[in-house]
Design a protein around this motif. Structure first.
Motif, PDB file in Angstrom:
ATOM      1  N   ASN A 357      62.580  34.901 -42.114  1.00 50.36           N
ATOM      2  CA  ASN A 357      61.184  35.018 -42.078  1.00 50.36           C
ATOM      3  C   ASN A 357      60.666  34.542 -43.500  1.00 50.36           C
ATOM      4  N   PHE A 358      59.851  33.435 -43.698  1.00 57.11           N
ATOM      5  CA  PHE A 358      58.957  33.304 -44.822  1.00 57.11           C
ATOM      6  C   PHE A 358      57.592  33.637 -44.582  1.00 57.11           C
ATOM      7  N   THR A 359      57.246  34.371 -45.827  1.00 57.76           N
ATOM      8  CA  THR A 359      55.740  34.638 -45.702  1.00 57.76           C
ATOM      9  C   THR A 359      55.014  34.356 -46.971  1.00 57.76           C
ATOM     10  N   ASN A 360      53.852  33.765 -46.972  1.00 59.43           N
ATOM     11  CA  ASN A 360      53.413  33.659 -48.095  1.00 59.43           C
ATOM     12  C   ASN A 360      51.826  34.298 -47.957  1.00 59.43           C
ATOM     13  N   ARG A 378      46.441  39.075 -55.891  1.00 55.92           N
ATOM     14  CA  ARG A 378      47.490  39.142 -55.782  1.00 55.92           C
ATOM     15  C   ARG A 378      48.433  37.955 -54.745  1.00 55.92           C
ATOM     16  N   GLU A 379      49.251  37.087 -55.310  1.00 55.24           N
ATOM     17  CA  GLU A 379      50.032  36.223 -54.634  1.00 55.24           C
ATOM     18  C   GLU A 379      51.121  36.083 -54.468  1.00 55.24           C
ATOM     19  N   SER A 380      52.007  36.476 -53.380  1.00 53.70           N
ATOM     20  CA  SER A 380      53.348  36.676 -53.253  1.00 53.70           C
ATOM     21  C   SER A 380      54.024  35.851 -52.291  1.00 53.70           C
ATOM     22  N   GLU A 381      55.247  35.725 -52.360  1.00 52.62           N
ATOM     23  CA  GLU A 381      56.326  34.864 -51.262  1.00 52.62           C
ATOM     24  C   GLU A 381      57.480  35.948 -51.137  1.00 52.62           C
ATOM     25  N   ASP A 382      57.607  35.914 -49.967  1.00 49.41           N
ATOM     26  CA  ASP A 382      58.790  36.730 -49.378  1.00 49.41           C
ATOM     27  C   ASP A 382      59.718  36.018 -48.454  1.00 49.41           C
ATOM     28  N   ASN A 383      61.058  36.178 -48.537  1.00 52.35           N
ATOM     29  CA  ASN A 383      61.946  35.640 -47.730  1.00 52.35           C
ATOM     30  C   ASN A 383      62.838  36.789 -47.546  1.00 52.35           C
ATOM     31  N   SER A 384      62.987  37.131 -46.379  1.00 55.12           N
ATOM     32  CA  SER A 384      63.930  37.945 -45.627  1.00 55.12           C
ATOM     33  C   SER A 384      65.041  37.378 -44.451  1.00 55.12           C
ATOM     34  N   VAL A 385      66.058  37.879 -44.283  1.00 54.16           N
ATOM     35  CA  VAL A 385      67.051  37.420 -43.531  1.00 54.16           C
ATOM     36  C   VAL A 385      67.787  38.854 -42.828  1.00 54.16           C
ATOM     37  N   ARG A 439      56.430  39.583 -61.129  1.00 57.68           N
ATOM     38  CA  ARG A 439      57.399  40.322 -60.558  1.00 57.68           C
ATOM     39  C   ARG A 439      58.417  39.750 -59.694  1.00 57.68           C
ATOM     40  N   SER A 440      59.547  40.140 -59.575  1.00 58.20           N
ATOM     41  CA  SER A 440      60.402  39.312 -58.608  1.00 58.20           C
ATOM     42  C   SER A 440      61.521  40.547 -58.037  1.00 58.20           C
ATOM     43  N   ALA A 441      61.879  40.229 -57.036  1.00 52.57           N
ATOM     44  CA  ALA A 441      62.906  41.349 -56.465  1.00 52.57           C
ATOM     45  C   ALA A 441      63.830  40.748 -55.331  1.00 52.57           C
ATOM     46  N   TYR A 442      65.130  41.132 -55.569  1.00 58.03           N
ATOM     47  CA  TYR A 442      66.237  40.720 -54.632  1.00 58.03           C
ATOM     48  C   TYR A 442      66.797  41.914 -54.064  1.00 58.03           C
TER      49      TYR A 442
END
Length: 927
Positions: A357-360, A378-385, A439-442
């Motif tokens: 999934n990719f969500t902006n 707030r502006e965010s980009e998220d990618n999850s597998v 901020r960033s997170a992994y």
């Protein structure tokens, strides 16, 4: 926007008016027996003469009169049938030299051989009523070559299917879909309805299913679950059938594609099914429930008013669902049922799902604090597998006529990662910029869980005397290894707070449970029942938080926390199970224990004990085959969770911190529910109404503190002020026979109230909503079908502490759909959805029109091969919008969604009988 609305409504009105004033006839008459007495509830069907598909279906009134829907030009068969009487059939015609609309008195003669249900040789009876079971003849309802069971269900009177696949029958949610009476992928409804072809089904049975224990013992425990059973055609029960579909297309920023298929191999004792799909057009193919479980979503903790710990600090009033963002998904599953004889039944399934999934997301908010307004962006980009493996096994064995053993086991393995980046600002009115955050997170995550149970039932020689013993074990182990980088600026203070941390979490739990129940008959249909049960749960969290740069351990944020809970319960109950009334009254004496230890800091929550008396009442009244009343009162206890008790700060987002409360106590809820339903399974009309409500005492809610830098700190607290909730819903379905139109009207409303606090001051937050839906569709969809409607929802939110936060907002949506099928080979369909959001707190209203269309062509008349061209979001306007309120703010989010694409697909269907097709079998002979 207004011009487009007017255009849509004009098109709707034009379609309705053309159908209303076209050449059509509604047939009338009166059903009587040989003595002239009126016959009530006689089924009256109008069938097309060519293939016997249903054009109209109704039943006679108490005075014997009937009136069909309006029927267009053509030749038909008027068929009347009634239990214990011979079937009356006559040819009728609409058009030039047509049959008279008034058929007068129609006499039905008694049948010599009376069966328990209506069975007429050589005749097609669309709907049968057999005691509490409604059975639909699938061949009487026209379906297309590519239709699955879900499409078939949408055509059945009295059955509704929502867009997420949720099925409602006779006003109640369908909990399980069986295939030939057996579970299919653990009974998940949408797996069966979206992956079995419609033309494989002989009949659809809708009924209230008793528990397996009640069916075995013969003692009705009063528990029911709305169930659909799909009876397959004979040639599919002993052979194989399946389908394969695939295609590709073009889009602005990707190459859309899809591929899916399924094969089913059934014999008298074995049923094997294999399913698979893969696509990048947000089509999950199986169930949203599986998607939700796989993605790790939750319906909330045991303390139902808690805030999430991921830093979003939101309690949404609505949820956009999985259509927000772009997904690449793949799934495969296998299901096996084996019944070697009548005393043994085996079931197993395996399920694999992959989701990328990719969500902006762009979020704007207004937050109210200390009589000031903070504007957030707030502006965010998220990618999850995430990869998910799930299995289930069960074996039921009847050792003899008096003893049964059932063993069940299931498990799940999940592994994946998530990667996100966020830019956020918060600006204080008249002052300036408070915070600027990058901020960033992994994170890499793994979850392994398993559960098993053993159930033994013994029937004594005295009828109704039963003993059952159950034991179970549940275990889980979750691991998370992540890095959080935070760079936060405070311009007013002229300071910078940089925190880069690495955190490893390991959460493990083990639960044991056991129970024993004894049932004693005290008179006919009267029973006393006693139950003793116990459970023990151990849960451990081991967290290591380190400085991501130096690797040093941050001891203050690295707990080792163990929670131990126990529950011992005794229950006594009285039950009456009559033919019309069912009563279950009881009380549970429950003892809950809870203790916790934080090993690294040598802090302890000593053993605590809570004792409650928890009464309940269940009542059901089957007024008739077509109407029912139900009422329920229950009490429940929600214990605090481990993360709610943990006293150390969660600082993954330094701007939003969370700290637990070791002094939390359980919250106690009182719940009530009432339901009334009256329906006509012949024509789909009905009225359904329900009201539910509750009160929660010692409620666990949130205390929010905002410090001098406007950093928010959340802590759970018990409140002496109770929380309340009430909701009501009413549905009315009916047919406007003069227009040949089926109509559905729904109204709903609700109110809720809960306490919380801000900077130590109590705030009572309440909300109310009212809404309604109105939809129409034509009843005669042989060549041309249409549907249209709209939905309106109005919401209010009130805050006792900050009245400036009070708000009201409106959302309304409209849809229209048109389908034209001039022959068995060709069809075209188009539809538009219009979604509108209004709120005085936001500068602009939001208007989202999504217009789709498809054209299909069958290469063969039997529908075994088909091409379909689909255009999704022709105007390229699709986007995810959500507006909601939190504890002290209002929020709007906009999320990327699936955009415009064009796709060409090919479908091929096969079976061992050598054919398939969009029509449910050949027409039967007429007599």
């Amino acid at each position: 926007m207004n011009s487009m609305k007017r255009l849509v409504f004009a098109a709707m009105a034009m379609v309705a008016s053309q159908l209303a004033f076209g050449q059509s006839v509604a047939f009338t008459g009166r059903t009587i027996d040989s003595t002239g007495a009126a016959l009530d509830m006689v089924s009256v069907a109008v069938l097309t003469a060519s293939d016997s598909t249903v054009e109209s279906f109704t039943f006679s009134n108490p005075d014997g009169t009937f009136q069909t829907d309006r029927i267009g030009v053509g030749e038909y068969i008027l068929q009347l049938s009634f239990l214990g009487y011979g079937t009356h059939s006559e040819k009728i015609k609409v058009g030039e030299n047509g049959t008279a609309a008034n058929r007068g008195d129609i006499i039905l003669s008694p049948e010599m051989n009376v069966l328990s249900e209506v069975v007429v040789n050589g005749q097609r009876i669309p709907v049968l009523i057999n005691k509490d079971t409604v059975e639909y003849d699938a061949s009487a309802f026209r379906v297309r070559a590519d239709d699955n069971v879900e499409d078939l269900l949408k055509k059945l009177p009295g059955v509704d299917v929502d867009r997420d696949g949720t099925i409602t029958a006779q006003g109640q949610k369908v909990e399980q879909v069986l295939v030939d009476g057996k579970e299919f992928f653990s009974g998940d409804p949408t797996v069966a309805t979206r992956n079995i072809p419609a033309d494989a089904v002989k009949s659809v049975q809708v009924y209230d299913r008793q528990t397996d224990e009640a069916k075995y013992t013969g003692v009705d425990d009063g528990e029911r679950s709305k169930t659909i059973n799909l009876e397959l055609k004979e040639d599919r029960k002993n052979g194989y059938f399946g389908y394969a579909e695939g295609g590709g297309g073009v889009a602005d920023n990707r190459v859309p594609f899809m591929a899916k298929g399924g094969i089913h191999r059934f014999t008298a004792t074995t049923r094997l099914s294999v399913l698979a799909n893969m696509n990048n057009v947000n089509d999950y193919g199986f169930s949203f429930g599986d998607y939700r479980d796989m993605a790790g979503a939750s319906s909330g903790g045991r303390g139902g008013f808690m805030i999430t710990m991921d830093g979003t600090e939101t309690i949404p009033l609505s949820w956009g669902g999985p259509n927000d963002g772009q997904y690449f998904s793949g799934a495969a599953g296998v299901n096996l049922n084996w019944d070697p004889n009548k005393n043994h039944r085996f079931n197993s399934s395996y399920f694999f799902t992959h989701l990328d999934n990719f969500t902006n997301t762009i979020q704007n908010s207004e937050e109210f604090a200390n009589d000031r307004t903070i504007y957030g962006y707030r502006e965010s980009e998220d990618n999850s597998v995430l990869n998910n493996h799930a299995f289930s096994l069960s074996h039921r064995s009847d050792l003899d006529s008096m003893n049964r053993v059932e063993i069940k086991a299931s498990g799940r393995y999940q592994a994946g990662f998530s990667n996100s980046s966020t830019y956020e600002t918060r600006r204080l009115d008249t002052v300036g910029m408070l915070q600027i955050s990058d901020r960033s997170a992994y994170s890499e995550d793994m979850n392994v869980s398993a559960q098993g149970s053993l159930n033994y039932i013994h029937k004594f020689k005295t009828k109704g005397r039963i003993m059952s013993i159950t034991g179970g074990l549940t275990t889980s182990d979750k691991e998370s290894d992540g890095i959080w980088n935070n760079y936060n600026q405070f311009p007013i203070e002229g300071t910078i707070d940089s925190l880069n941390q690495a955190r490893k979490d390991n959460t493990s739990s083990m639960q044991y449970n056991a129970s024993a129940t004894y049932t004693e008959p005290i008179a006919k249909n009267h029973f006393l029942e006693g139950t003793v049960s116990m459970s023990t749960t151990d849960e451990t969290l081991i967290r290591e938080t380190r400085d991501a740069n130096s690797g040093g351990l941050l001891v203050d944020y690295s707990p080792t926390f163990t929670l131990t809970e126990g529950n011992q319960t005794g229950r006594v109950a009285y039950r009456y199970t009559g033919s019309a009334h069912n009563i279950d009254v009881g009380v549970r004496a429950a003892r809950y224990t809870q203790s916790a230890v934080e090993e690294r800091f040598a802090t302890t929550i000593p053993m605590r004990e809570f004792v409650y008396a928890l009464p309940y009442v269940n009542y059901n009244w089957s007024i008739s085959t077509f109407s029912r009343v139900g009422a329920n009162y229950s009490t429940s206890v929600d214990m605090p969770e481990l993360t709610q008790l943990l006293t150390l700060l969660d600082i993954t987002n330094p701007l939003v911190k969370y700290v637990g409360n070791p002094n939390l106590e359980p919250q106690v809820s009182h719940n009530m529910w009432m339901h009334y339903g009256r329906w006509n399974s012949f024509d789909g009309s009905g009225f359904f109404a329900s009201i539910s409500g509750g009160r929660t005492d010692n409620v666990i809610s949130t205390d929010q503190t905002i410090d001098s830098n406007y950093v928010r700190i959340f802590r759970p607290e018990n409140y002496s002020e109770p929380a309340y909730r009430v909701s009501a819903d009413a549905n009315y379905r009916f047919t406007i026979k003069q227009l040949g139109m089926s109509t559905r009207v729904r109204v709903n409303g609700g109110y809720n109230q809960s306490p919380n606090s801000l900077n130590g001051e109590l705030n009572i937050q309440s909300g109310s909503n009212v809404g309604g839906q109105l939809s129409f569709r034509n009843t005669n969809q042989e060549f041309f079908g249409y549907s249209f409607g709209g939905e309106l929802n109005y919401n209010w939110s009130f805050y006792s502490l900050q009245e400036q936060l009070n708000q009201e907002y409106l959302s309304h949506s409209y849809f229209a759909n048109v389908e034209w099928t001039p022959n068995k080979r060709f069809g075209i369909e188009t539809g538009v959805d219009l979604q509108t959001y209004t709120n005085a707190s936001f500068a602009d209203d939001q208007f989202v029109p999504v217009w789709n269309a498809n054209v299909r062509y069958n290469l063969s008349k039997d529908g075994t091969a088909q091409f379909e061209l689909t255009v999704f979001d022709i105007l390229n306007q699709n986007r995810g919008i959500n507006r909601y309120a939190t504890l002290n703010s209002i929020v709007e989010t906009q999320t990327n969604s699936l955009g415009r694409y064009v796709m060409l697909t090919f479908l091929y269907k096969f079976n061992s009988a050598g054919g398939s097709g969009g029509q449910n079998g050949p027409p039967p002979p007429h007599h």
